[in-house]
Design an enzyme around this catalytic site. Structure first.
Site, PDB file in Angstrom:
ATOM      1  N   THR A  42     -14.698   4.265   7.231  1.00 34.36           N
ATOM      2  CA  THR A  42     -15.469   3.632   6.162  1.00 34.36           C
ATOM      3  C   THR A  42     -15.459   2.122   6.382  1.00 34.36           C
ATOM      4  OG1 THR A  42     -13.550   3.352   4.713  1.00 34.36           O
ATOM      5  CG2 THR A  42     -14.738   5.457   4.571  1.00 34.36           C
TER       6      THR A  42
ATOM      7  N   TYR B  86       0.829  -1.206   0.000  1.00 32.06           N
ATOM      8  CA  TYR B  86       0.000   0.000   0.000  1.00 32.06           C
ATOM      9  C   TYR B  86       0.864   1.258   0.000  1.00 32.06           C
ATOM     10  CZ  TYR B  86      -3.635   3.303   1.375  1.00 32.06           C
ATOM     11  OH  TYR B  86      -4.502   4.363   1.414  1.00 32.06           O
TER      12      TYR B  86
ATOM     13  N   LYS C 294       1.161   4.231  -2.900  1.00 35.60           N
ATOM     14  CA  LYS C 294       0.847   5.633  -2.611  1.00 35.60           C
ATOM     15  C   LYS C 294       2.068   6.538  -2.787  1.00 35.60           C
ATOM     16  CE  LYS C 294      -3.507   5.163  -1.800  1.00 35.60           C
ATOM     17  NZ  LYS C 294      -4.496   5.761  -2.733  1.00 35.60           N
TER      18      LYS C 294
END
Length: 323
Positions: A226, A191, A195
């Site tokens: 979320t 990840y 990014k």
């Protein structure tokens, strides 16, 4: 009050008045910029993308909503169509269904977007996936999957729509990156790498697009509340189904969406939307890198001991889908 104080007081009032006038003009320009603008939002079916759709729609923008789930997009369109705002003219949203990790599908979708809307004024690259796991236990195919969605997908869509923006001498490219585009933390390798690549690409894009009057905004949020972790799947495809504490304690998507709206309206180049600790970590990485590395090493050792991350067989890479 002495004479000096009396002299400073009107200057202070004048400064406050000028600042207030500046903010008012800025707000008016922002509203005019967003009203009737064609705004494309990827990952619009849930979370931050869905909330961005609501706030940009309420601002009077023409929306093109993108995602993989047609039914959820239809539900969102219906929800938007049911909104009633007296002060703003609302426009019926369009939908485009495609998988961001499929470059061919992205190119086809870009053509459909231009066919439906005629132009793109603002592109919001929001869709993405998150990842958890150790480097030793993560297959290269997982690294590639994360990169395909978080990096190559937004890059492909941006490149496909840029010629139209350049032709119109009008455009604004927005990417929702992450604090982890600025710093890397343990057990987030795929990840963070995606990014960091995203940050670098769009920083380059900002400079290269300046001759064409095209703006680029990079938004670096921290944790957002979320269904990111609830929708997680492991490396073998099984469900994760846990709401991480950091995610549960994060900012609401509604709050972040309003921040994105303001940043776009003000044509900000970059924005860090995070709490005190992540913000300090970003500055620490730059100003005191040795200390930052020590803290990250201690964090990794602590978690490795707690979780028993010793061999390749005792950890499954966890991938969180947010598209």
């Amino acid at each position: 009050m002495d004479l000096t104080s009396w002299a400073i007081f009107p200057l202070l009032l004048a400064s406050i008045g000028v600042y207030g006038l500046y903010k008012l003009l800025q707000k008016l320009r922002s509203g005019a910029y967003l009203q009737a603008a064609v705004v494309v939002i990827t990952g619009a079916t849930s979370g931050l993308g869905k909330e961005c759709a609501k706030v940009f729609y309420a601002a009077g923008s023409h929306l093109v909503l993108c995602g993989r789930d047609e039914e959820r997009l239809k539900d969102l369109v219906q929800e938007l169509n049911n909104m009633r705002l007296k002060s703003t003219q609302l426009h019926k949203p369009h939908m485009v269904i495609f998988d961001l990790s499929d470059v061919e599908a992205v190119n086809t979708a870009a053509k459909e977007i231009l066919h439906l809307a005629g132009r793109v004024d603002i592109l919001i690259n929001n869709a993405g996936i998150s990842y958890r796991g150790t480097i030793l236990d993560t297959k290269v195919s997982v690294d590639r999957m994360v990169m395909d969605t978080n990096y190559f997908g937004p890059v492909a869509l941006t490149k496909a729509l840029l010629p139209s923006m350049i032709k119109n001498r009008r455009g604004h490219v927005v990417v929702i990156s992450s604090v982890q585009g600025k710093i890397s933390i343990p057990f987030r390798s795929a990840y963070s790498a995606s990014k960091h690549a995203t940050q670098a690409f769009f920083d380059c894009l900002r400079a290269e697009m300046s001759p064409y009057d095209i703006d680029v905004t990079v938004v670096n949020p921290g944790y957002i509340k979320t269904n990111l972790s609830l929708n997680a799947v492991t490396g073998d495809g099984s469900g994760y189904g846990v709401m991480d504490k950091n995610t549960a304690d994060g900012r609401t998507p509604e709050e972040v969406a309003q921040t994105v709206l303001r940043a776009v309206g003000e044509r900000r180049k970059e924005l860090l939307v995070a709490g005190l600790v992540p913000t300090l970590a970003v500055y620490l990485r730059t100003l005191a890198p040795t200390l930052f590395f020590s803290i990250m090493s201690a964090r990794a050792k602590k978690r490795t001991k707690a979780k028993g991350f010793i061999t390749n067989s005792n950890l499954k890479a966890k991938i969180t889908v947010c598209i």
